[in-house]
Scaffold this active site. Sequence first.
Site, PDB file in Angstrom:
ATOM      1  N   MET A 186      -2.184  -5.873  -3.930  1.00  0.00           N
ATOM      2  CA  MET A 186      -1.066  -6.795  -4.112  1.00  0.00           C
ATOM      3  C   MET A 186      -1.386  -8.121  -3.426  1.00  0.00           C
ATOM      4  SD  MET A 186       1.386  -5.123  -5.793  1.00  0.00           S
ATOM      5  CE  MET A 186       2.897  -5.988  -5.396  1.00  0.00           C
ATOM      6  N   ASN A 187      -0.947  -9.198  -4.049  1.00  0.00           N
ATOM      7  CA  ASN A 187      -1.111 -10.546  -3.500  1.00  0.00           C
ATOM      8  C   ASN A 187      -2.567 -11.003  -3.411  1.00  0.00           C
ATOM      9  OD1 ASN A 187       1.700 -10.766  -3.121  1.00  0.00           O
ATOM     10  ND2 ASN A 187       1.567  -9.732  -1.147  1.00  0.00           N
TER      11      ASN A 187
ATOM     12  N   GLY B 216      -3.898 -12.570  -5.954  1.00  0.00           N
ATOM     13  CA  GLY B 216      -3.977 -13.714  -6.847  1.00  0.00           C
ATOM     14  C   GLY B 216      -4.312 -13.372  -8.286  1.00  0.00           C
ATOM     15  N   LYS B 217      -3.974 -12.155  -8.715  1.00  0.00           N
ATOM     16  CA  LYS B 217      -4.326 -11.729 -10.076  1.00  0.00           C
ATOM     17  C   LYS B 217      -3.609 -12.564 -11.134  1.00  0.00           C
ATOM     18  CE  LYS B 217      -2.981  -7.569  -9.117  1.00  0.00           C
ATOM     19  NZ  LYS B 217      -2.704  -7.840  -7.691  1.00  0.00           N
ATOM     20  N   SER B 218      -2.300 -12.731 -10.976  1.00  0.00           N
ATOM     21  CA  SER B 218      -1.549 -13.503 -11.967  1.00  0.00           C
ATOM     22  C   SER B 218      -1.965 -14.966 -11.960  1.00  0.00           C
ATOM     23  CB  SER B 218      -0.044 -13.381 -11.704  1.00  0.00           C
ATOM     24  OG  SER B 218       0.385 -12.040 -11.863  1.00  0.00           O
TER      25      SER B 218
ATOM     26  N   GLU C 220      -0.474  -7.140 -15.155  1.00  0.00           N
ATOM     27  CA  GLU C 220       0.097  -5.861 -14.700  1.00  0.00           C
ATOM     28  C   GLU C 220      -0.356  -4.700 -15.585  1.00  0.00           C
ATOM     29  OE1 GLU C 220       1.399  -5.808 -11.919  1.00  0.00           O
ATOM     30  OE2 GLU C 220       2.282  -7.767 -11.517  1.00  0.00           O
ATOM     31  N   ALA C 221      -1.639  -4.687 -15.885  1.00  0.00           N
ATOM     32  CA  ALA C 221      -2.183  -3.703 -16.835  1.00  0.00           C
ATOM     33  C   ALA C 221      -2.112  -2.276 -16.325  1.00  0.00           C
ATOM     34  CB  ALA C 221      -3.629  -4.062 -17.184  1.00  0.00           C
TER      35      ALA C 221
ATOM     36  N   CYS D 117      -4.241  -8.040   9.609  1.00  0.00           N
ATOM     37  CA  CYS D 117      -5.163  -8.064  10.754  1.00  0.00           C
ATOM     38  C   CYS D 117      -6.404  -8.903  10.474  1.00  0.00           C
ATOM     39  CB  CYS D 117      -5.585  -6.636  11.120  1.00  0.00           C
ATOM     40  SG  CYS D 117      -6.657  -5.851   9.888  1.00  0.00           S
TER      41      CYS D 117
ATOM     42  N   CYS E  25      -5.371  -3.108   5.071  1.00  0.00           N
ATOM     43  CA  CYS E  25      -6.709  -2.522   5.143  1.00  0.00           C
ATOM     44  C   CYS E  25      -6.575  -1.020   5.431  1.00  0.00           C
ATOM     45  CB  CYS E  25      -7.529  -3.193   6.239  1.00  0.00           C
ATOM     46  SG  CYS E  25      -6.950  -2.815   7.917  1.00  0.00           S
TER      47      CYS E  25
END
Length: 208
Positions: free
Chosen positions: A11-12, A14-16, A100-101, A159, A194
């Site tokens: 998540m986050n 930068g995919k979109s 969002e595949a 972190c 992580c």
Amino acid sequence: MAKLYFRYGAMNSGKSTALLQVAFNYEERGQRVLLAKPGVDTKGDGSILSRLGVTREVDFVIPQGSDVRALLRQQASGDDPEALLEHVDMAPVARLLVDEAQFLSPEQVDDLFRIAVLDGIPVLAYGIRTDFRTQAFPGAARLLEIAHSLEELKTICRCGRKAVFNTRIVGGRFIFDGGQVAIDGEDVGYESLCGSCYLAETGGSLNP
């Protein structure tokens, strides 16, 4: 031969944003792209939203159980489903971009493969691999199995290490039970962690 690409990340990552940049690059050069996303992703309704605040409507939404190839044919060629790339009022489709595949079914991912191989349209699918319990989404699992090309989009944990896991936050607290799909919004949030930070939150479990 056109290929099916799977560009994934936590998540986050930068995919979109990356998808919208690809669309912009092709259109800037006069090439036609189509954007789609699964109907189960209700965030933004019929639009793709990026973390940078860029928004764009998709060309078509993919309902559960639908034939993606048929939807593409309808969108690309109007009333003549046999004229996928021949419609007089439309330029050929240079790329199909799917956001969002992970929410697609395995059968719909197979449709993406057929679009690339049989229709000659490269397909770029963006999504995440696993849910907040580290279990693979069915669509993502199928993409990892059959995509011609895999590319990881990276992001960082709080972190500073590379984030690889997604966690669900409800009421300001991490939770590790519930349905696999809960769309990010007013009541539900997500944070990428992580491995070390994820284990710290789950008490050492990778399948809480």
